[in-house]
Design an enzyme around this catalytic site. Structure first.
Site, PDB file in Angstrom:
ATOM      1  N   ARG A 142       1.016  10.218   1.380  1.00 33.81           N
ATOM      2  CA  ARG A 142       1.299  11.224   2.208  1.00 33.81           C
ATOM      3  C   ARG A 142       2.380  12.095   1.533  1.00 33.81           C
ATOM      4  O   ARG A 142       2.850  12.908   2.228  1.00 33.81           O
ATOM      5  CB  ARG A 142       1.879  10.569   3.509  1.00 33.81           C
ATOM      6  CG  ARG A 142       0.614   9.706   4.255  1.00 33.81           C
ATOM      7  CD  ARG A 142       1.252   8.846   5.389  1.00 33.81           C
ATOM      8  NE  ARG A 142       0.425   7.693   5.681  1.00 33.81           N
ATOM      9  CZ  ARG A 142       0.312   6.996   6.662  1.00 33.81           C
ATOM     10  NH1 ARG A 142       1.656   6.926   7.474  1.00 33.81           N
ATOM     11  NH2 ARG A 142      -0.329   6.157   6.896  1.00 33.81           N
ATOM     12  N   GLU A 193       0.934  -1.051   0.062  1.00 33.96           N
ATOM     13  CA  GLU A 193       0.137  -0.243   0.034  1.00 33.96           C
ATOM     14  C   GLU A 193       0.797   1.415   0.207  1.00 33.96           C
ATOM     15  O   GLU A 193       1.698   1.261   0.987  1.00 33.96           O
ATOM     16  CB  GLU A 193      -0.671  -0.099   1.195  1.00 33.96           C
ATOM     17  CG  GLU A 193      -1.592   1.147   1.515  1.00 33.96           C
ATOM     18  CD  GLU A 193      -2.272   1.098   3.066  1.00 33.96           C
ATOM     19  OE1 GLU A 193      -2.271  -0.170   3.667  1.00 33.96           O
ATOM     20  OE2 GLU A 193      -2.321   2.350   3.684  1.00 33.96           O
ATOM     21  N   THR A 247      -3.752   5.717   2.704  1.00 35.15           N
ATOM     22  CA  THR A 247      -3.925   7.095   3.271  1.00 35.15           C
ATOM     23  C   THR A 247      -4.722   7.983   2.233  1.00 35.15           C
ATOM     24  O   THR A 247      -4.806   9.182   1.853  1.00 35.15           O
ATOM     25  CB  THR A 247      -2.762   7.661   3.751  1.00 35.15           C
ATOM     26  OG1 THR A 247      -1.909   6.926   4.086  1.00 35.15           O
ATOM     27  CG2 THR A 247      -2.993   9.033   4.704  1.00 35.15           C
ATOM     28  N   LYS A 295     -10.263  -1.601   7.830  1.00 35.21           N
ATOM     29  CA  LYS A 295      -9.180  -1.445   8.308  1.00 35.21           C
ATOM     30  C   LYS A 295      -9.448  -1.260   9.744  1.00 35.21           C
ATOM     31  O   LYS A 295     -10.614  -0.354   9.882  1.00 35.21           O
ATOM     32  CB  LYS A 295      -8.401  -0.530   7.779  1.00 35.21           C
ATOM     33  CG  LYS A 295      -7.229   0.061   8.404  1.00 35.21           C
ATOM     34  CD  LYS A 295      -6.367   0.982   7.210  1.00 35.21           C
ATOM     35  CE  LYS A 295      -5.227   1.758   8.061  1.00 35.21           C
ATOM     36  NZ  LYS A 295      -4.024   2.251   7.165  1.00 35.21           N
TER      37      LYS A 295
HETATM   38  C1  3PG Z   1      -1.058   3.241   8.924  1.00 35.56           C
HETATM   39  O1  3PG Z   1      -1.107   4.170   7.946  1.00 35.56           O
HETATM   40  O2  3PG Z   1      -1.507   2.138   8.557  1.00 35.56           O
HETATM   41  C2  3PG Z   1      -0.096   3.316  10.053  1.00 35.56           C
HETATM   42  O3  3PG Z   1       0.841   4.675   9.907  1.00 35.56           O
HETATM   43  C3  3PG Z   1       1.032   2.194   9.921  1.00 35.56           C
HETATM   44  O4  3PG Z   1       1.315   2.023  11.110  1.00 35.56           O
HETATM   45  P1  3PG Z   1       2.637   1.687  11.590  1.00 35.56           P
HETATM   46  O5  3PG Z   1       3.529   2.529  11.215  1.00 35.56           O
HETATM   47  O6  3PG Z   1       2.409   1.690  13.260  1.00 35.56           O
HETATM   48  O7  3PG Z   1       2.928   0.171  11.236  1.00 35.56           O
END
Ligand code: 3PG
Length: 211
Positions: free
Chosen positions: A44, A40, A68, A128
């Site tokens: 960002r 994914e 995102t 999610k």
């Molecule tokens: C996301 O957007 O899913 C998270 O930022 C990922 O979380 P992590 O960096 O704690 O794995």
């Protein structure tokens, strides 16, 4: 096999933040070498769409999606560039309706019963669960699966090799998401071998836990 069956089989969707589109292909190859064929790319950073495009074109074995995604415009841009699925930190009706209308799998973030009900009403059964650690982790997922037995979760946020087993051993968990297999520093340092090793370790834990 359906998209979500494939996600379940792989068991992990790495969350990727790229600052340079030149890193996209070597990263995709490093993940694949470690046994991960989903990723994914998060919207960002500026180069998200370009990174998706280059992976979709040059690494067809990788199922690349966009993360995102918080607007229909981003979803459309991602798909135009080759994204095969959409992940969002939250639930936006417009994004879900647009994705479904375009036959693109979409996984919105839901942490409350009301959000889950909304997702079901929009025709979804995989959501999610983000940020998983802050919203109660596996304990919360277990509690939510009582009323929502038909829903599968993609816990993300604070998931790593340390707690992976707890999540993956639960039948309501479709797969886990996380950035630890492709940390920003490892990408910046082009430490592709480390990313492959972390991916292979995650895949091994997932397989062992499920068998
Ligand atoms: C996301 O957007 O899913 C998270 O930022 C990922 O979380 P992590 O960096 O704690 O794995």
């Amino acid at each position: 096999m359906t998209f979500f069956e494939k996600v379940y089989n792989t068991g992990i969707v790495p969350v990727v933040v790229l600052n340079n589109a030149d890193d996209a292909v070597p990263l995709a190859k490093a993940l694949l070498k470690g046994g991960i064929d989903f990723m994914e790319i998060t919207f960002r950073t500026e180069c998200a769409a370009e990174s998706i495009a280059v992976i979709a074109k040059e690494v067809p074995e990788m199922t690349v999606g966009a993360g995102t995604v918080i607007s229909v415009e981003q979803a459309a841009l991602a798909v135009k560039n080759g994204a095969k699925f959409i992940v969002s930190p939250g639930l936006d009706d417009g994004v879900v309706i647009w994705a479904k209308g375009n036959n693109i799998p979409v996984i919105p973030g839901c942490v409350t019963p009301s959000e889950i009900i909304k997702a079901i009403s929009l025709g979804l059964n995989v959501v999610k669960f983000f940020p998983a650690d802050v919203f109660g982790g596996i304990k919360a997922i277990k509690a939510l699966s009582a009323p929502f037995g038909q829903v599968k979760f993609l816990p993300t946020g604070g998931v790593s090799e340390a707690n992976l087993k707890d999540f993956i051993s639960n039948k309501s968990v479709a797969a886990i998401g996380g950035s630890w297999v492709c940390k920003k520093d490892d990408i910046a340092n082009h430490d592709w071998d480390k990313i492959t090793a972390l991916s292979a370790e995650a895949v091994k834990i997932i397989k062992e836990t499920r068998s």
